[in-house]
Design a protein around this motif. Structure first.
Motif, mmCIF file in Angstrom:
data_model
loop_
_atom_site.group_PDB
_atom_site.id
_atom_site.type_symbol
_atom_site.label_atom_id
_atom_site.label_comp_id
_atom_site.label_asym_id
_atom_site.label_seq_id
_atom_site.Cartn_x
_atom_site.Cartn_y
_atom_site.Cartn_z
ATOM 1 N N VAL A 28 0.841 -1.196 0.000
ATOM 2 C CA VAL A 28 0.000 0.000 0.000
ATOM 3 C C VAL A 28 0.879 1.251 0.000
ATOM 4 O O VAL A 28 0.630 2.206 -0.738
ATOM 5 C CB VAL A 28 -0.965 -0.007 1.209
ATOM 6 C CG1 VAL A 28 -1.624 1.348 1.407
ATOM 7 C CG2 VAL A 28 -2.026 -1.084 1.035
ATOM 8 N N LYS A 29 1.936 1.250 0.818
ATOM 9 C CA LYS A 29 2.861 2.392 0.851
ATOM 10 C C LYS A 29 3.539 2.576 -0.502
ATOM 11 O O LYS A 29 3.709 3.704 -0.971
ATOM 12 C CB LYS A 29 3.914 2.198 1.937
ATOM 13 C CG LYS A 29 3.381 2.362 3.335
ATOM 14 C CD LYS A 29 4.466 2.111 4.367
ATOM 15 C CE LYS A 29 3.892 2.150 5.776
ATOM 16 N NZ LYS A 29 4.914 1.809 6.783
ATOM 17 N N ILE A 31 2.374 1.695 -3.472
ATOM 18 C CA ILE A 31 1.386 2.211 -4.424
ATOM 19 C C ILE A 31 1.178 3.703 -4.200
ATOM 20 O O ILE A 31 1.105 4.490 -5.148
ATOM 21 C CB ILE A 31 0.060 1.428 -4.319
ATOM 22 C CG1 ILE A 31 0.253 0.010 -4.873
ATOM 23 C CG2 ILE A 31 -1.060 2.139 -5.053
ATOM 24 C CD1 ILE A 31 -0.920 -0.915 -4.625
ATOM 25 N N LYS A 32 1.098 4.128 -2.942
ATOM 26 C CA LYS A 32 0.950 5.556 -2.645
ATOM 27 C C LYS A 32 2.136 6.353 -3.171
ATOM 28 O O LYS A 32 1.968 7.438 -3.741
ATOM 29 C CB LYS A 32 0.813 5.778 -1.135
ATOM 30 C CG LYS A 32 -0.526 5.382 -0.576
ATOM 31 C CD LYS A 32 -0.571 5.636 0.930
ATOM 32 C CE LYS A 32 -1.875 5.214 1.544
ATOM 33 N NZ LYS A 32 -1.895 5.449 3.001
ATOM 34 N N LEU A 33 3.350 5.820 -2.981
ATOM 35 C CA LEU A 33 4.544 6.511 -3.484
ATOM 36 C C LEU A 33 4.555 6.584 -5.013
ATOM 37 O O LEU A 33 4.943 7.607 -5.592
ATOM 38 C CB LEU A 33 5.812 5.822 -2.981
ATOM 39 C CG LEU A 33 6.140 6.018 -1.506
ATOM 40 C CD1 LEU A 33 7.314 5.139 -1.098
ATOM 41 C CD2 LEU A 33 6.447 7.473 -1.221
ATOM 42 N N ILE A 35 1.910 6.607 -6.974
ATOM 43 C CA ILE A 35 0.883 7.585 -7.372
ATOM 44 C C ILE A 35 1.404 8.994 -7.151
ATOM 45 O O ILE A 35 1.232 9.867 -8.008
ATOM 46 C CB ILE A 35 -0.429 7.336 -6.595
ATOM 47 C CG1 ILE A 35 -1.088 6.042 -7.068
ATOM 48 C CG2 ILE A 35 -1.385 8.511 -6.739
ATOM 49 C CD1 ILE A 35 -2.276 5.607 -6.228
ATOM 50 N N LYS A 36 2.049 9.230 -6.019
ATOM 51 C CA LYS A 36 2.609 10.551 -5.711
ATOM 52 C C LYS A 36 3.665 10.940 -6.754
ATOM 53 O O LYS A 36 3.677 12.067 -7.241
ATOM 54 C CB LYS A 36 3.229 10.546 -4.315
ATOM 55 C CG LYS A 36 3.782 11.886 -3.887
ATOM 56 C CD LYS A 36 4.431 11.775 -2.520
ATOM 57 C CE LYS A 36 5.827 12.277 -2.660
ATOM 58 N NZ LYS A 36 6.744 11.934 -1.638
#
Length: 121
Positions: A28-29, A31-33, A35-36
């Motif tokens: 999850v972390k 994927i967030k990175l 996307i960012k």
């Protein structure tokens, strides 16, 4: 419920469950990175594009004013110089309006967005 934890521990799955939770959290972390990172790249490219378009607009505006003044001097009437340049842009507008379907700008933008978001068609 506590008997389920005891069974998991007895079978040796309690460590596996913790590892799976940690793996999901890490994913999850990640994927967030991602996307960012993609959003930052897209926003930076958009900002640079806006700046470049504005610079091009002002250059075109100043060249158009210069050409209008020059034509006006040559014709002895500044109004006619500006009228000729304005007519050129109006004709260009009409041509683009008539050819907008043939240019395929929407399809080109969709193709680029598909590349950015990794969508295969």
């Amino acid at each position: 419920m506590s008997s389920n934890k005891g069974i998991w521990k007895l079978l040796g799955f309690d460590g596996i469950l913790d590892n799976v939770k940690a793996l999901v959290d890490t994913r999850v972390k990640l994927i967030k990175l991602e996307i960012k990172d993609e959003l930052a790249k897209t926003l930076a490219n958009t900002l640079i594009g806006i700046i470049l378009i504005n610079l091009l607009f002002f250059a075109l505006l100043l060249v158009s004013i210069g050409v209008s003044i020059y034509l006006g001097q040559e014709m002895g009437n500044y109004f006619h110089g500006f009228l000729i340049v304005a007519s050129f842009y109006f004709i260009l507008f009409i041509v683009l309006l008539l050819l907008k379907k043939k240019i395929g700008l929407k399809e080109a933008i969709e193709k680029e967005l598909n590349k950015v978001f990794g969508i295969d068609k």
